[in-house]
Design a protein around this motif. Structure first.
Motif, mmCIF file in Angstrom:
data_model
loop_
_atom_site.group_PDB
_atom_site.id
_atom_site.type_symbol
_atom_site.label_atom_id
_atom_site.label_comp_id
_atom_site.label_asym_id
_atom_site.label_seq_id
_atom_site.Cartn_x
_atom_site.Cartn_y
_atom_site.Cartn_z
ATOM 1 N N GLN A 1 0.687 -1.142 0.139
ATOM 2 C CA GLN A 1 0.005 -0.064 0.057
ATOM 3 C C GLN A 1 0.854 1.243 0.029
ATOM 4 O O GLN A 1 0.513 2.182 -0.611
ATOM 5 C CB GLN A 1 -0.818 0.071 1.142
ATOM 6 C CG GLN A 1 -1.891 -1.080 1.459
ATOM 7 C CD GLN A 1 -3.152 -1.121 2.250
ATOM 8 O OE1 GLN A 1 -3.293 0.339 2.799
ATOM 9 N NE2 GLN A 1 -3.396 -2.128 2.872
ATOM 10 N N SER A 2 2.085 1.178 0.807
ATOM 11 C CA SER A 2 2.980 2.289 0.843
ATOM 12 C C SER A 2 3.487 2.769 -0.452
ATOM 13 O O SER A 2 3.515 3.749 -0.858
ATOM 14 C CB SER A 2 3.846 2.155 1.864
ATOM 15 O OG SER A 2 4.782 3.173 1.863
ATOM 16 N N GLU A 3 3.914 1.457 -1.211
ATOM 17 C CA GLU A 3 4.464 1.640 -2.473
ATOM 18 C C GLU A 3 3.549 2.431 -3.496
ATOM 19 O O GLU A 3 4.033 3.315 -4.188
ATOM 20 C CB GLU A 3 5.098 0.398 -2.914
ATOM 21 C CG GLU A 3 6.442 -0.049 -2.270
ATOM 22 C CD GLU A 3 6.894 -1.520 -2.510
ATOM 23 O OE1 GLU A 3 6.183 -1.960 -3.645
ATOM 24 O OE2 GLU A 3 8.001 -1.864 -1.773
ATOM 25 N N ALA A 4 2.354 1.764 -3.452
ATOM 26 C CA ALA A 4 1.316 2.253 -4.327
ATOM 27 C C ALA A 4 0.800 3.618 -4.035
ATOM 28 O O ALA A 4 0.812 4.692 -5.117
ATOM 29 C CB ALA A 4 -0.009 1.477 -4.098
ATOM 30 N N LEU A 5 1.083 3.995 -2.777
ATOM 31 C CA LEU A 5 0.573 5.649 -2.846
ATOM 32 C C LEU A 5 1.906 6.360 -2.819
ATOM 33 O O LEU A 5 1.760 7.394 -3.523
ATOM 34 C CB LEU A 5 0.202 5.885 -1.113
ATOM 35 C CG LEU A 5 -1.104 5.207 -0.497
ATOM 36 C CD1 LEU A 5 -0.828 5.302 1.155
ATOM 37 C CD2 LEU A 5 -1.886 5.985 -1.110
ATOM 38 N N ALA A 6 3.124 5.817 -2.490
ATOM 39 C CA ALA A 6 4.273 6.764 -3.039
ATOM 40 C C ALA A 6 4.355 6.659 -4.672
ATOM 41 O O ALA A 6 4.749 8.120 -5.160
ATOM 42 C CB ALA A 6 5.467 5.919 -2.670
ATOM 43 N N ALA A 7 3.601 6.051 -5.425
ATOM 44 C CA ALA A 7 3.867 6.069 -6.745
ATOM 45 C C ALA A 7 2.826 7.218 -7.246
ATOM 46 O O ALA A 7 2.981 7.855 -8.108
ATOM 47 C CB ALA A 7 3.524 4.675 -7.411
ATOM 48 N N GLU A 8 1.623 7.111 -6.407
ATOM 49 C CA GLU A 8 0.500 8.033 -6.883
ATOM 50 C C GLU A 8 1.212 9.424 -6.425
ATOM 51 O O GLU A 8 0.778 10.352 -7.279
ATOM 52 C CB GLU A 8 -0.783 7.893 -6.204
ATOM 53 C CG GLU A 8 -1.533 6.486 -6.397
ATOM 54 C CD GLU A 8 -2.608 6.044 -5.822
ATOM 55 O OE1 GLU A 8 -3.515 7.266 -6.008
ATOM 56 O OE2 GLU A 8 -2.880 5.249 -5.476
ATOM 57 N N ILE A 9 1.772 9.612 -5.421
ATOM 58 C CA ILE A 9 2.346 10.819 -5.112
ATOM 59 C C ILE A 9 3.239 11.247 -5.936
ATOM 60 O O ILE A 9 3.304 12.684 -6.648
ATOM 61 C CB ILE A 9 2.898 10.881 -3.825
ATOM 62 C CG1 ILE A 9 1.966 10.738 -2.632
ATOM 63 C CG2 ILE A 9 3.724 12.125 -3.467
ATOM 64 C CD1 ILE A 9 2.375 10.433 -1.346
ATOM 65 N N ALA A 10 4.210 10.446 -6.651
ATOM 66 C CA ALA A 10 4.990 10.755 -7.655
ATOM 67 C C ALA A 10 4.375 11.146 -8.924
ATOM 68 O O ALA A 10 4.704 12.220 -9.516
ATOM 69 C CB ALA A 10 6.075 9.596 -8.089
ATOM 70 N N GLN A 11 3.468 10.570 -9.279
ATOM 71 C CA GLN A 11 2.389 10.849 -10.305
ATOM 72 C C GLN A 11 1.998 12.254 -10.428
ATOM 73 O O GLN A 11 2.218 13.038 -11.117
ATOM 74 C CB GLN A 11 1.501 9.783 -10.595
ATOM 75 C CG GLN A 11 1.945 8.519 -11.232
ATOM 76 C CD GLN A 11 1.025 7.418 -11.566
ATOM 77 O OE1 GLN A 11 -0.179 7.811 -11.106
ATOM 78 N NE2 GLN A 11 1.277 6.359 -11.632
ATOM 79 N N ILE A 12 1.540 12.644 -9.311
ATOM 80 C CA ILE A 12 0.915 13.916 -8.929
ATOM 81 C C ILE A 12 1.954 14.890 -9.042
ATOM 82 O O ILE A 12 1.777 16.120 -9.479
ATOM 83 C CB ILE A 12 0.313 13.944 -7.559
ATOM 84 C CG1 ILE A 12 -1.044 12.868 -7.407
ATOM 85 C CG2 ILE A 12 -0.266 15.526 -7.141
ATOM 86 C CD1 ILE A 12 -2.058 13.531 -8.537
#
Length: 300
Positions: A156-167
């Motif tokens: 979950q943390s990696e997925a959220l980190a990827a979403e933040i990077a996309q933003i």
């Protein structure tokens, strides 16, 4: 009278010879134009793209509103903190069972000593061994459960980190910069308008390095190759001309009919090859201006 007519005829011939075209091909000046389009949706807050503005590569040209993206990023960061708070501390959560096992191991050692002196029974030893086996089984199960939970939270943390990077990447795309050194040729959007992905915002071109596009016959190309130097004349109208040195930078691999701007039937039936002649612009040449091409080996 005959002498007068002869003089007039000679003057006419001389004038006609003087007006004879002294070039091998003609064309128009062009540049590599880059049309920059929006990559994110939002209101344009800033625009520095007045036609004729000279920019350096990386200069900020426009800024698009990032409020919605910023709020999405804040929400994702909050979710990331929640995940971190729920992450189990495996050593602490299994410490109790490890202490119980250690206590039972100590008890077994005591019973073994007593059993050696016939002061204890084998049932006591069996009971301790059974208790140790149960505790170790519980410890294995709890450790496995906590590790699986930990791995799930990691995902979950990696997925959220990827979403933040996309933003973050989308926010950076809201700052539109000049892709090359050049001059703004056209502006397609104004401050306050809604920009959408793919919508053209402005057009820019490097006016320092331009080229003359001309068409040559196969016979003319027989003595030309890429990199050859040629003479180029820019026509400013009337008797105003400027001469430049040019270099053959591109020759088409395929022949074509001469452009439709050539109206004579004979000329349009000839196959020609498009060529580009690179010219260093001193600031006087404008796009679309008429130019003449002359081969140096022919001229000299």
């Amino acid at each position: 009278m005959k002498k007068i007519y002869l003089c007039i005829l000679l003057l006419f011939v001389a004038f006609a010879c003087g007006r004879k075209d002294n070039f091998d091909a003609t064309g128009t000046f062009e540049a590599t134009e880059v049309t920059v389009s929006g990559q994110e949706q939002g209101t344009v807050l800033f625009m520095n793209a007045e036609e004729g503005t000279m920019l350096k590569r990386g200069d900020t040209v426009a800024v698009i509103d990032t409020m919605l993206l910023h709020l999405t990023k804040v929400q994702l960061q909050s979710s990331m903190k929640s995940v971190e708070r729920n992450r189990p501390d495996i050593p602490k959560q299994i410490a109790s069972l490890q202490k119980q096992i250690a206590k039972q191991l100590t008890e077994r050692s005591r019973i073994l000593k007593l059993l050696a002196g016939n002061a204890a029974t084998t049932k006591q030893l069996d009971d301790v061994n059974s208790e140790i086996a149960v505790l170790e089984s519980q410890l294995t199960a709890q450790r496995s459960s906590l590790e699986n939970n930990y791995s799930g939270l990691d995902a979950q943390s990696e997925a959220l980190a990827a979403e933040i990077a996309q933003i973050n990447d989308r926010i950076s795309r809201c700052v539109v910069v000049a892709p090359v050194d050049g001059t703004i040729l056209a502006r397609y959007i104004e401050v306050g308008e809604l920009c959408t992905p793919g919508k053209p915002m402005f057009k820019i071109a490097d006016m320092s390095d331009i080229f003359l596009r001309a068409y040559l016959t196969s016979g003319q190309l027989s003595d030309l190759k890429l990199g050859d130097q040629v003479n180029v004349t820019a026509d400013f109208g009337g008797e105003l001309h400027r001469k430049y040195k040019g270099r053959i930078s591109w020759i088409s691999d395929e022949s074509e009919f001469t452009p439709k701007s050539i109206q004579t039937k004979d000329d349009r039936e000839n196959l020609v090859y498009a060529v580009k002649v690179a010219v260093r612009n001193d600031g006087y040449i404008k796009l679309g201006m008429y130019g003449e091409l002359q081969f140096i080996n022919v001229a000299e």
